[in-house]
Design a protein around this motif. Structure first.
Motif, PDB file in Angstrom:
ATOM      1  N   ALA A 169       0.858  -1.178   0.000  1.00 20.13           N
ATOM      2  CA  ALA A 169       0.000   0.000   0.000  1.00 20.13           C
ATOM      3  C   ALA A 169       0.903   1.240   0.000  1.00 20.13           C
ATOM      4  O   ALA A 169       2.127   1.135   0.016  1.00 20.13           O
ATOM      5  N   THR A 170       0.298   2.420  -0.030  1.00 18.24           N
ATOM      6  CA  THR A 170       1.076   3.663   0.029  1.00 18.24           C
ATOM      7  C   THR A 170       1.779   3.749   1.385  1.00 18.24           C
ATOM      8  O   THR A 170       1.135   3.720   2.425  1.00 18.24           O
ATOM      9  N   VAL A 171       3.113   3.837   1.340  1.00 15.90           N
ATOM     10  CA  VAL A 171       3.909   3.767   2.566  1.00 15.90           C
ATOM     11  C   VAL A 171       3.997   5.158   3.204  1.00 15.90           C
ATOM     12  O   VAL A 171       4.008   6.181   2.510  1.00 15.90           O
ATOM     13  N   PHE A 172       4.028   5.179   4.541  1.00 15.34           N
ATOM     14  CA  PHE A 172       4.157   6.442   5.268  1.00 15.34           C
ATOM     15  C   PHE A 172       5.056   6.249   6.479  1.00 15.34           C
ATOM     16  O   PHE A 172       5.377   5.120   6.862  1.00 15.34           O
ATOM     17  N   GLY A 173       5.460   7.363   7.088  1.00 14.76           N
ATOM     18  CA  GLY A 173       6.272   7.307   8.308  1.00 14.76           C
ATOM     19  C   GLY A 173       7.656   7.899   8.109  1.00 14.76           C
ATOM     20  O   GLY A 173       8.112   8.095   6.987  1.00 14.76           O
ATOM     21  N   MET A 174       8.310   8.192   9.230  1.00 16.33           N
ATOM     22  CA  MET A 174       9.655   8.755   9.204  1.00 16.33           C
ATOM     23  C   MET A 174      10.688   7.663   8.908  1.00 16.33           C
ATOM     24  O   MET A 174      10.518   6.518   9.329  1.00 16.33           O
ATOM     25  N   ALA A 175      11.745   8.037   8.198  1.00 17.78           N
ATOM     26  CA  ALA A 175      12.847   7.109   7.919  1.00 17.78           C
ATOM     27  C   ALA A 175      14.128   7.923   7.760  1.00 17.78           C
ATOM     28  O   ALA A 175      14.074   9.116   7.433  1.00 17.78           O
ATOM     29  N   LEU A 183       2.055  10.237  -0.125  1.00 17.71           N
ATOM     30  CA  LEU A 183       0.797  10.935   0.160  1.00 17.71           C
ATOM     31  C   LEU A 183       0.604  11.335   1.622  1.00 17.71           C
ATOM     32  O   LEU A 183       0.377  12.509   1.934  1.00 17.71           O
ATOM     33  N   VAL A 184       0.679  10.391   2.564  1.00 19.69           N
ATOM     34  CA  VAL A 184       0.467  10.723   3.975  1.00 19.69           C
ATOM     35  C   VAL A 184       1.569  11.680   4.439  1.00 19.69           C
ATOM     36  O   VAL A 184       1.299  12.681   5.124  1.00 19.69           O
ATOM     37  N   ASN A 185       2.810  11.370   4.064  1.00 20.28           N
ATOM     38  CA  ASN A 185       3.942  12.214   4.466  1.00 20.28           C
ATOM     39  C   ASN A 185       3.783  13.637   3.926  1.00 20.28           C
ATOM     40  O   ASN A 185       4.046  14.618   4.618  1.00 20.28           O
ATOM     41  N   ASP A 186       3.344  13.741   2.677  1.00 16.83           N
ATOM     42  CA  ASP A 186       3.147  15.034   2.023  1.00 16.83           C
ATOM     43  C   ASP A 186       2.029  15.826   2.703  1.00 16.83           C
ATOM     44  O   ASP A 186       2.198  17.003   3.047  1.00 16.83           O
ATOM     45  N   PHE A 187       0.892  15.176   2.927  1.00 21.60           N
ATOM     46  CA  PHE A 187      -0.237  15.876   3.542  1.00 21.60           C
ATOM     47  C   PHE A 187       0.110  16.340   4.964  1.00 21.60           C
ATOM     48  O   PHE A 187      -0.286  17.428   5.383  1.00 21.60           O
ATOM     49  N   TYR A 208      -2.949   2.168   2.989  1.00 24.86           N
ATOM     50  CA  TYR A 208      -1.717   2.735   3.544  1.00 24.86           C
ATOM     51  C   TYR A 208      -1.012   1.722   4.438  1.00 24.86           C
ATOM     52  O   TYR A 208      -1.653   0.858   5.040  1.00 24.86           O
ATOM     53  N   ILE A 209       0.336   1.851   4.550  1.00 22.46           N
ATOM     54  CA  ILE A 209       1.118   0.971   5.436  1.00 22.46           C
ATOM     55  C   ILE A 209       2.339   1.735   5.950  1.00 22.46           C
ATOM     56  O   ILE A 209       2.966   2.506   5.201  1.00 22.46           O
ATOM     57  N   ASP A 293      -2.763   6.658  12.736  1.00 18.29           N
ATOM     58  CA  ASP A 293      -2.659   7.741  13.724  1.00 18.29           C
ATOM     59  C   ASP A 293      -1.276   7.801  14.362  1.00 18.29           C
ATOM     60  O   ASP A 293      -0.749   8.893  14.611  1.00 18.29           O
ATOM     61  N   MET A 294      -0.677   6.642  14.614  1.00 17.92           N
ATOM     62  CA  MET A 294       0.693   6.625  15.146  1.00 17.92           C
ATOM     63  C   MET A 294       1.653   7.266  14.150  1.00 17.92           C
ATOM     64  O   MET A 294       2.552   8.030  14.517  1.00 17.92           O
ATOM     65  N   GLY A 295       1.435   6.964  12.880  1.00 15.39           N
ATOM     66  CA  GLY A 295       2.293   7.534  11.840  1.00 15.39           C
ATOM     67  C   GLY A 295       2.151   9.038  11.728  1.00 15.39           C
ATOM     68  O   GLY A 295       3.134   9.759  11.546  1.00 15.39           O
ATOM     69  N   ILE A 296       0.908   9.520  11.838  1.00 10.77           N
ATOM     70  CA  ILE A 296       0.672  10.971  11.768  1.00 10.77           C
ATOM     71  C   ILE A 296       1.373  11.676  12.931  1.00 10.77           C
ATOM     72  O   ILE A 296       2.052  12.697  12.742  1.00 10.77           O
ATOM     73  N   GLU A 297       1.248  11.123  14.136  1.00 10.66           N
ATOM     74  CA  GLU A 297       1.926  11.692  15.316  1.00 10.66           C
ATOM     75  C   GLU A 297       3.446  11.727  15.104  1.00 10.66           C
ATOM     76  O   GLU A 297       4.123  12.713  15.421  1.00 10.66           O
ATOM     77  N   GLU A 298       3.951  10.628  14.562  1.00 11.37           N
ATOM     78  CA  GLU A 298       5.395  10.515  14.315  1.00 11.37           C
ATOM     79  C   GLU A 298       5.855  11.554  13.291  1.00 11.37           C
ATOM     80  O   GLU A 298       6.896  12.195  13.457  1.00 11.37           O
ATOM     81  N   LEU A 299       5.077  11.731  12.233  1.00 13.18           N
ATOM     82  CA  LEU A 299       5.434  12.686  11.180  1.00 13.18           C
ATOM     83  C   LEU A 299       5.414  14.125  11.711  1.00 13.18           C
ATOM     84  O   LEU A 299       6.284  14.924  11.372  1.00 13.18           O
ATOM     85  N   ILE A 300       4.438  14.436  12.548  1.00 10.44           N
ATOM     86  CA  ILE A 300       4.382  15.784  13.130  1.00 10.44           C
ATOM     87  C   ILE A 300       5.655  16.051  13.941  1.00 10.44           C
ATOM     88  O   ILE A 300       6.273  17.115  13.848  1.00 10.44           O
ATOM     89  N   LYS A 301       6.079  15.039  14.722  1.00 15.33           N
ATOM     90  CA  LYS A 301       7.343  15.174  15.475  1.00 15.33           C
ATOM     91  C   LYS A 301       8.525  15.349  14.521  1.00 15.33           C
ATOM     92  O   LYS A 301       9.408  16.188  14.725  1.00 15.33           O
ATOM     93  N   GLY A 302       8.528  14.507  13.469  1.00 21.78           N
ATOM     94  CA  GLY A 302       9.636  14.532  12.516  1.00 21.78           C
ATOM     95  C   GLY A 302       9.768  15.874  11.819  1.00 21.78           C
ATOM     96  O   GLY A 302      10.878  16.401  11.642  1.00 21.78           O
ATOM     97  N   TYR A 303       8.636  16.455  11.452  1.00 22.34           N
ATOM     98  CA  TYR A 303       8.679  17.725  10.731  1.00 22.34           C
ATOM     99  C   TYR A 303       9.038  18.900  11.639  1.00 22.34           C
ATOM    100  O   TYR A 303       9.383  19.980  11.163  1.00 22.34           O
ATOM    101  N   THR A 304       8.995  18.672  12.947  1.00 21.58           N
ATOM    102  CA  THR A 304       9.528  19.667  13.879  1.00 21.58           C
ATOM    103  C   THR A 304      11.035  19.813  13.655  1.00 21.58           C
ATOM    104  O   THR A 304      11.612  20.880  13.863  1.00 21.58           O
ATOM    105  N   MET A 305      11.665  18.719  13.181  1.00 18.26           N
ATOM    106  CA  MET A 305      13.130  18.716  12.962  1.00 18.26           C
ATOM    107  C   MET A 305      13.507  18.911  11.499  1.00 18.26           C
ATOM    108  O   MET A 305      14.662  19.158  11.190  1.00 18.26           O
TER     109      MET A 305
END
Length: 314
Positions: A169-175, A183-187, A208-209, A293-305
């Motif tokens: 599926a469409t992959v998301f999350g910090m790496a 898509l999720v990372n972009d949004f 999504y995955i 939802d875990m991924g969204i929380e993680e991305l918000i933290k990641g984009y702080t950096m």
């Protein structure tokens, strides 16, 4: 103790590999990565201290190098690819030679005993039937060049029998090698920095995955190869078959000031629209561990950096 393998990962410094390679090393496998480092990524820096890690800076289209590397491994994980519809449209020659020709050339130099674990894409389903889940028996109707090439490679892959195809599926999350264009990372990036996004064809659905669950399913298949081999598996979150608008509404729960705007004109260049069944992979005992939802929380933290500020002073 689980069996230890010599694993060759092509494109191992990319988005998926930057999570997967350290996990494989941590599990005691010997891992060789070949990557041309086209994005100047330093995503595997911390793996260099591991004596079981080998890295080759080269192009996967180089047959002499690939023949030598393939001869020394038990398992091949072909991650090297130009990924995504926009990039593939921009470089059609590269897409065909890297995503298809290099993989088929590698298969040619492999014995029947050597194993292949390969990410394909569930974008091969193209436009599905309304309210009908796509499973592994559904017709493949890829729209983009990326999808068409992946479907072609999967056919050759499954003819090998000693192989597993993961229709991701469409992959998301910090790496460590981050991709903001998914898509999720972009949004989430737009939600954090722009507080708005313009949606084209906002009703289009997809699955999504999380990037770490991609690594987990590959590790799962190493341990269960004999019962899973010769098959294709959808890999996604069963509770996340969402339209783009529904995805934005999930992000709004975390960032209430985020405003999605539906455009009355314009088209999505990546025209996939389908819902997916993940029952087959779940039937092997694999369940994702990371929710949307875990991924969204993680991305918000990641984009702080992390911010794309290459050509700006702010």
């Amino acid at each position: 103790m689980a069996e230890q393998y010599n694993i060759l990962v092509t494109g191992g410094a990319g988005y998926l590999g930057s999570i997967m390679v350290p996990e494989m090393l941590a599990a005691g496998h010997k891992v060789t990565v070949i990557d041309n480092f086209m994005f100047q990524q330093s995503s595997l820096n911390t793996s260099c201290a591991n004596p079981n890690f080998t890295v080759v800076n080269a192009d996967v289209r180089n047959e002499k190098i690939m023949k030598d590397l393939v001869s020394k491994c038990d398992v091949v994980v072909p991650l090297a690819a130009l990924v995504g519809a926009p990039l593939c449209s921009r470089d059609e020659v590269g897409t065909i030679t890297v995503n298809r020709d290099a993989v088929l050339m590698m298969f040619k130099h492999m014995s029947k005993e050597q194993r292949v674990l390969m990410p394909i894409t569930n974008s091969g389903y193209g436009i599905g039937e309304k309210d009908k889940y796509c499973d592994e028996t559904s017709p493949l109707r890829p729209i983009s060049l990326y999808g068409k090439i992946k479907v072609e490679v999967e056919e050759a892959l499954l003819e090998r029998e000693n192989a597993i195809s993961f229709r991701l599926a469409t992959v998301f999350g910090m790496a460590p090698r981050m991709r903001i264009d998914l898509l999720v990372n972009d949004f989430c990036y737009r939600a954090v920095y722009d507080r708005a996004v313009v949606l084209f064809e906002s009703h289009f659905k997809r699955n999504y995955i999380h990037v770490r669950d991609v690594t987990r399913v590959f590790m799962h298949s190493l341990d269960n190869f004999d019962t899973m081999r010769g098959e294709a598996y959808n890999v996604g979150l069963s509770d996340a078959n969402l339209s783009k608008l529904e995805l934005c509404q999930r992000i709004q729960k975390h960032l209430p000031n985020f405003v999605p705007l539906e455009a009355p004109i314009g088209e999505d260049p990546d025209k996939r629209d389908y819902i997916v069944s993940n029952d087959k992979i779940e039937g092997t005992g694999f369940m994702p561990a990371y929710s949307l939802d875990m991924g969204i929380e993680e991305l918000i933290k990641g984009y702080t950096m992390l911010r794309n500020t290459r050509y700006t002073n702010v």
